[in-house]
Each structure stands twice: as structure tokens, then as C-alpha cells.
Design an enzyme around this catalytic site. Structure first.
Site, PDB file in Angstrom:
ATOM      1  N   PRO A 250      95.149  43.884 -70.929  1.00 51.02           N
ATOM      2  CA  PRO A 250      96.011  42.582 -71.777  1.00 51.02           C
ATOM      3  C   PRO A 250      95.601  41.200 -71.015  1.00 51.02           C
ATOM      4  O   PRO A 250      95.722  40.476 -71.650  1.00 51.02           O
ATOM      5  CB  PRO A 250      97.233  43.066 -71.239  1.00 51.02           C
ATOM      6  CG  PRO A 250      97.290  44.002 -70.043  1.00 51.02           C
ATOM      7  CD  PRO A 250      95.992  44.808 -70.230  1.00 51.02           C
TER       8      PRO A 250
ATOM      9  N   GLU B 237      98.861  50.335 -64.424  1.00 54.61           N
ATOM     10  CA  GLU B 237      98.788  48.974 -64.223  1.00 54.61           C
ATOM     11  C   GLU B 237      97.328  48.453 -64.449  1.00 54.61           C
ATOM     12  O   GLU B 237      96.966  47.284 -64.053  1.00 54.61           O
ATOM     13  CB  GLU B 237      99.436  48.466 -62.723  1.00 54.61           C
ATOM     14  CG  GLU B 237     100.909  48.805 -62.690  1.00 54.61           C
ATOM     15  CD  GLU B 237     101.499  48.261 -64.176  1.00 54.61           C
ATOM     16  OE1 GLU B 237     102.453  49.115 -64.634  1.00 54.61           O
ATOM     17  OE2 GLU B 237     101.495  46.930 -64.428  1.00 54.61           O
TER      18      GLU B 237
ATOM     19  N   ARG C 169      81.445  49.286 -87.976  1.00 50.29           N
ATOM     20  CA  ARG C 169      81.133  48.798 -89.184  1.00 50.29           C
ATOM     21  C   ARG C 169      80.032  47.678 -89.484  1.00 50.29           C
ATOM     22  O   ARG C 169      79.603  47.722 -90.526  1.00 50.29           O
ATOM     23  CB  ARG C 169      82.452  48.350 -89.819  1.00 50.29           C
ATOM     24  CG  ARG C 169      83.160  47.132 -89.239  1.00 50.29           C
ATOM     25  CD  ARG C 169      84.332  46.943 -89.849  1.00 50.29           C
ATOM     26  NE  ARG C 169      84.300  46.345 -91.369  1.00 50.29           N
ATOM     27  CZ  ARG C 169      83.930  45.562 -91.750  1.00 50.29           C
ATOM     28  NH1 ARG C 169      83.580  44.325 -90.870  1.00 50.29           N
ATOM     29  NH2 ARG C 169      84.082  45.259 -93.069  1.00 50.29           N
TER      30      ARG C 169
ATOM     31  N   ASP D 199      84.171  39.413 -95.174  1.00 55.56           N
ATOM     32  CA  ASP D 199      85.580  39.766 -94.430  1.00 55.56           C
ATOM     33  C   ASP D 199      86.413  38.543 -94.403  1.00 55.56           C
ATOM     34  O   ASP D 199      85.678  37.583 -93.829  1.00 55.56           O
ATOM     35  CB  ASP D 199      85.122  40.624 -93.243  1.00 55.56           C
ATOM     36  CG  ASP D 199      84.464  41.778 -93.627  1.00 55.56           C
ATOM     37  OD1 ASP D 199      84.634  42.262 -94.762  1.00 55.56           O
ATOM     38  OD2 ASP D 199      83.772  42.156 -92.464  1.00 55.56           O
TER      39      ASP D 199
HETATM   40  C1  JA5 Z   1      96.724  43.953 -76.435  1.00 58.90           C
HETATM   41  O1  JA5 Z   1      96.581  45.225 -75.219  1.00 58.90           O
HETATM   42  C2  JA5 Z   1      95.356  45.558 -74.710  1.00 58.90           C
HETATM   43  O2  JA5 Z   1      94.181  45.108 -75.196  1.00 58.90           O
HETATM   44  C3  JA5 Z   1      95.485  46.397 -73.679  1.00 58.90           C
HETATM   45  C4  JA5 Z   1      94.582  46.964 -72.901  1.00 58.90           C
HETATM   46  C5  JA5 Z   1      95.314  47.560 -71.932  1.00 58.90           C
HETATM   47  C6  JA5 Z   1      94.795  48.568 -70.812  1.00 58.90           C
HETATM   48  C7  JA5 Z   1      95.977  48.835 -70.162  1.00 58.90           C
HETATM   49  C8  JA5 Z   1      96.214  49.929 -69.002  1.00 58.90           C
HETATM   50  O3  JA5 Z   1      95.530  49.252 -67.793  1.00 58.90           O
HETATM   51  S1  JA5 Z   1      97.288  48.237 -70.909  1.00 58.90           S
HETATM   52  C9  JA5 Z   1      96.649  47.526 -71.984  1.00 58.90           C
HETATM   53  N1  JA5 Z   1      96.658  46.646 -72.923  1.00 58.90           N
END
Ligand code: JA5
Length: 248
Positions: free
Chosen positions: A90, A117, A159, A174
Site C-alpha cells: 500500500p 504488515e 494483455r 484503451d
Molecule cells: C491497494 O493495496 C495494495 O496494492 C496492497 C498491497 C498489499 C500488500 C499487503 C500485505 O503486506 S496489504 C496490501 N495492499
């Protein structure tokens, strides 16, 4: 392209055996190998996580299993070949069509979806010394792990590979494809029957007048982009728009 995925949920990647990616694998365009991270643990509980140094909620993925897994996967490549390692997180850079295009030009990608985490930072540092490591997020929302982002990114990349999409032209206009549509969203699409539940087809699409049809499609793309993604218009190069566009 060779594509490896290391995960504690290999079954999550089953969808890579079907549809578009499945066909590309069957045709040898894609060599997809999914690995279970727990194959590189040595205790009876196959431990892959532990509590975070410094305290705090949740668990962190231990570096040892990832190190052994990545060493093993990288060693299985051609002698000095090095993959691009894609780490879904994230806190990564946004995954965009531009990045999908860049990754589709790579001969070898290794995806490392984590849970909990995240992965001990030292793993990213260790492999960042010898590989191109990309930390990537697929959007601003909370997921439980990186496996779904891998499915998203693999589809977006696969793709684009030659021979994967039936009609080679179909990824040129696209939404988000740079160039002709100037990063606009695609407008509405229609097919037979000509009338459905009392609803017809925009006349212009039945006119056979290709110039008018192209203009109508661009106008509709502009309208939809202005409504749903005004940010794409703000950031676009003004030269991409003509006077008629500005009247929309
Ligand atoms: C939009 O969220 C992501 O791209 C995303 C990738 C990951 C990997 C996680 C475990 O550490 S939680 C998470 N969210």
C-alpha cells in the site's frame, strides 16, 4: 516472458490458469511459476511471520524465508539473468498503464505479494542491491494482502504482450492508453440488437460516416472523463485538445 509469484496462498493465483493469461501460458507466450513461500521454512509450523520490532499491531513477514525463496527463484534463471522484482504494497508507487507497458517489456518479473504488515525491510534492501525492485500499490484502499494486486498487475501486463490479445489493435484505444485518446476514458459502447427494451442506438453510430463517428466518440470520451476523472483533463497536455473539444 517468465513470471514468478512467491506467496503463502498459491491457490489465490489459480485465476492465472484461466482466460487471457491461461491462454497465453498454453501458447508459451507466458511462463508462469507460482511458489509457496512456506516451502522455504524449516520449522514444523512453517513460520513466516513474527512480532514487529518497536512494538505495534500486527505481524511482520520474516526475512529468512523470503531470502531463501528469492535466492532459489533467481538462481533458477539463466546464469546472469536478473528479474524485475515487483513488491505489491500500500505504500508503493501507483500502478499505472505506463508502468504496465514498461513491465511488459521485461523478460522476467518476480512478484512478492505479502500478508500481515508487510515484509521485513531488509529483504527489499538485500535484493535492491542486485535487482530492479519496484514497490507498487494498485490504489488508495485497504487490502489484506498483495495477491489480488498481483492478479490485477499480471492481467494488465500480460494483455500487452504480443499475441496475447486477439485483435492487436484492441489495446490502442484503451482508457489510459497514451496517444490517440490522449489519456481519456473510453466513451459508451453499443452492439446488436438495434433496439433493446425501447432503447435505440445513437444515430451517428449507424451513419457509416467514420469522421462523424470518431468525433462523436471523442466528445463522449471527453464528457465521461470530465464527469468521472477531471484530474485526467487537468493534467493532459493542452495541445491534445482542439477547439471543438473546448466546446464540450
Ligand atoms: C491497494 O493495496 C495494495 O496494492 C496492497 C498491497 C498489499 C500488500 C499487503 C500485505 O503486506 S496489504 C496490501 N495492499
Amino acid at each position: 516472458m517468465r513470471l514468478d509469484v512467491i506467496t503463502i496462498f498459491p491457490e489465490y493465483l489459480e485465476p492465472l490458469n484461466v482466460s487471457l493469461v491461461g491462454k497465453a501460458r498454453a501458447r508459451g507466450v507466458l511462463d508462469v511459476r507460482v511458489h509457496d513461500l512456506r516451502d522455504w521454512t524449516h520449522d514444523k509450523h512453517h513460520t513466516v511471520d513474527d512480532t514487529p520490532y518497536g512494538g505495534g499491531p500486527g505481524m511482520v513477514m520474516k526475512p529468512e524465508p523470503w531470502g531463501e525463496a528469492l535466492d532459489s527463484v533467481i538462481a533458477s534463471g539463466a546464469d546472469d539473468a536478473r528479474p524485475v522484482i515487483v513488491v505489491p504494497t500500500p505504500s508503493g508507487k501507483p500502478f499505472t498503464q505506463r508502468l504496465a507497458v514498461e513491465l511488459s517489456a521485461q523478460p522476467w518479473l518476480v512478484f512478492t505479494p505479502a500478508r500481515y504488515e508487510g515484509i521485513d525491510r531488509r529483504v527489499i534492501e538485500e535484493y535492491g542491491d542486485r535487482c530492479d525492485v519496484r514497490e507498487v500499490s494498485i490504489g488508495d484502499y485497504v487490502l489484506a494482502g498483495g495477491e489480488a494486486p498481483v492478479l490485477v498487475m499480471v492481467e494488465a501486463v500480460a494483455r500487452l504482450l504480443p499475441g496475447v490479445l486477439g485483435n492487436a489493435a484492441s489495446h490502442q484505444d484503451d482508457s489510459f492508453a497514451p496517444g490517440v485518446m490522449a489519456d481519456l476514458l473510453e466513451g459508451p459502447v453499443y452492439t446488436k440488437p438495434p433496439e433493446w427494451r425501447g432503447r435505440g442506438i445513437p444515430e451517428v453510430l449507424l451513419s457509416g460516416h467514420h469522421g462523424k463517428i470518431a468525433r462523436w466518440r471523442r466528445d463522449e470520451a471527453l464528457r465521461r472523463t470530465a464527469a468521472n476523472r477531471p484530474d485526467l483533463i487537468e493534467r493532459a497536455d493542452p495541445a491534445a485538445f482542439d477547439k471543438k473539444d473546448r466546446d464540450i
